[in-house]
Write an enzyme that holds these catalytic residues in place. Structure first.
Site, PDB file in Angstrom:
ATOM      1  N   LYS A  68     -64.137  77.340 -48.003  1.00 21.75           N
ATOM      2  CA  LYS A  68     -64.950  76.954 -46.979  1.00 21.75           C
ATOM      3  C   LYS A  68     -65.730  75.776 -46.906  1.00 21.75           C
ATOM      4  O   LYS A  68     -66.382  75.247 -48.212  1.00 21.75           O
ATOM      5  CB  LYS A  68     -65.977  78.043 -46.518  1.00 21.75           C
ATOM      6  CG  LYS A  68     -65.344  79.464 -46.504  1.00 21.75           C
ATOM      7  CD  LYS A  68     -64.504  79.290 -44.999  1.00 21.75           C
ATOM      8  CE  LYS A  68     -63.765  80.891 -44.920  1.00 21.75           C
ATOM      9  NZ  LYS A  68     -63.051  80.872 -43.544  1.00 21.75           N
TER      10      LYS A  68
ATOM     11  N   LYS B 278     -55.368  86.964 -36.975  1.00 18.74           N
ATOM     12  CA  LYS B 278     -56.319  87.811 -37.299  1.00 18.74           C
ATOM     13  C   LYS B 278     -56.380  89.152 -36.377  1.00 18.74           C
ATOM     14  O   LYS B 278     -56.580  88.886 -35.095  1.00 18.74           O
ATOM     15  CB  LYS B 278     -57.572  87.195 -37.163  1.00 18.74           C
ATOM     16  CG  LYS B 278     -57.763  86.232 -38.547  1.00 18.74           C
ATOM     17  CD  LYS B 278     -59.157  85.667 -38.578  1.00 18.74           C
ATOM     18  CE  LYS B 278     -59.136  84.846 -39.774  1.00 18.74           C
ATOM     19  NZ  LYS B 278     -60.071  83.922 -39.763  1.00 18.74           N
TER      20      LYS B 278
HETATM   21 MG   LIG Z   1     -60.058  80.693 -40.811  1.00 22.36          MG
END
Ligand SMILES: [Mg+2]
Length: 373
Positions: free
Chosen positions: A165, A271
């Site tokens: 991240k 997702k």
């Molecule tokens: Mg992502």
């Protein structure tokens, strides 16, 4: 077979390690999970989950998920849970948007139809591909040294793929810190390893270009979700030398078609609760595969039920286009259900039990917070 009753449960999933950080100073300490149990008039039941990643990831939040389900669930009572496309249309008619709310109900109906067919879900939705599914690590934003250590720890467990991240604000260190994070995480790169640098939409094109200019030439990294808008993504794409994988921007089938038509990405993060359940995941993986996009099969976050859904979809996704699956179980400490699919050498295999193959822990779920019949 008809849907006779729908029960909704709420569970808090504490973040493993106490806190998870994303770009823009976003912090998460617990995730609010919504679990659906769909019961048929023949006694078969199915389970599904929708756990938004807090309230600042995409336009979804847990209270909204349950409010949306209150709009959707009554419309499904009395319908055959195996008629997935019809159920999807019913939900579209009952409530515009709010794919996170559709997700838990849609997944539970697929659990039922696979059980009714006596098949594991992956076999029911296209067929099991041989071998285990590569699972990706998820390395939250931290100091470059701490992130490098976390990559090393996942490497020691056999992980080949790492999601790191990035997205430090200018005041936190900006492009220089983000470039340093990427360089540190890739410093000990081993053969066969691959890296996604995920900004979760936190970069402007200017920030992204400055960051990329600080990286050594030929660094093998994919930039995930660099920008928050289509305009910014299009601008960056035209001037970007590394592959781009889109995530938050692609939610609906129309979003995916737009990304393909404008050639905005080389891969996509699908997702379950972001796309809206198994039905849209199947539709979107066909579209993505037809365009030659690699797919990262994930959920925003979630318990064993969310991971079971991910793993069955990933197990039946064309292997040459499957980038990875995400083990959401590693992101939280709550244990909501038994699901027999351990991660070994960086991979997991969908079990052969019918449906999702999950056994919810009724004690952990507690009493339902809503019932529709
Ligand atoms: Mg992502």
């Amino acid at each position: 077979m008809k849907i006779a009753r729908i029960e909704i449960y709420q569970v808090d999933l504490p973040v493993a390690g106490g806190v998870y950080r994303l770009s823009g100073g976003r912090e998460y300490h617990t995730y609010d999970a919504t679990i659906a149990r769909v019961i048929t008039d023949e006694g078969l039941e199915g389970w599904g989950e929708s756990t938004p990643f807090g309230s600042t990831y995409i336009a979804a939040h847990a209270a909204g998920t349950r409010a949306g389900i209150a709009q959707l669930a009554p419309a499904l009572i009395g319908h055959d849970p195996r008629h997935h496309d019809q159920l999807w249309e019913l939900m579209c008619t009952a409530l515009t948007g709010h794919r996170d709310a559709r997700c838990a109900l849609d997944v539970a109906c697929w659990d039922i139809s696979a059980k009714a067919a006596g098949q594991a879900l992956c076999d029911h939705i296209g067929g099991r591909n041989a071998g285990s599914v590569p699972v990706i690590s998820s390395i939250g934003s931290d100091t470059p040294e701490a992130m490098r250590a976390k990559v090393a720890a996942h490497r020691a467990e056999g992980f080949l793929g790492h999601s790191i991240k990035i997205g430090a604000l200018e005041a936190e260190g900006g492009p220089a810190l983000n470039a340093e994070r990427i360089k540190e995480c890739l410093a000990d790169r081993q053969p066969g390893e691959w890296f996604l640098a995920d900004a979760n939409g936190g970069l402007s094109p200017e920030h992204a270009l400055r960051m990329l200019s600080l990286l050594p030439d030929g660094l093998d990294v994919v930039l995930e979700a660099p920008c928050a808008t289509w305009r910014e993504t299009q601008s960056l794409r035209a001037r970007c030398s590394v592959p781009i994988l889109l995530d938050e921007l692609v939610q609906s089938e129309a979003d995916l078609i737009h990304a393909i038509s404008q050639d905005l990405c080389d891969g996509v993060g699908l997702k379950t609760s972001k796309q809206g359940g198994v039905t849209p995941m199947i539709r979107q993986r066909i579209i993505a595969a037809s365009a030659g996009l690699v797919m990262s099969v994930q959920d925003t976050v979630g318990s064993e039920i969310a991971f079971a859904t991910i793993l069955h979809i990933a197990q039946s996704t064309p292997r040459h286009l499957l980038r990875c699956a995400l083990d959401t179980r590693a992101m939280t400490t709550a244990r909501v259900a038994c699901f027999d699919a351990p991660v070994k050498n960086g991979g997991a295999t969908a079990p052969r039990a019918p449906g999702l193959g999950v056994s919810p822990n009724m004690e952990a779920l507690g009493a339902p917070v809503a019932v529709y019949d």
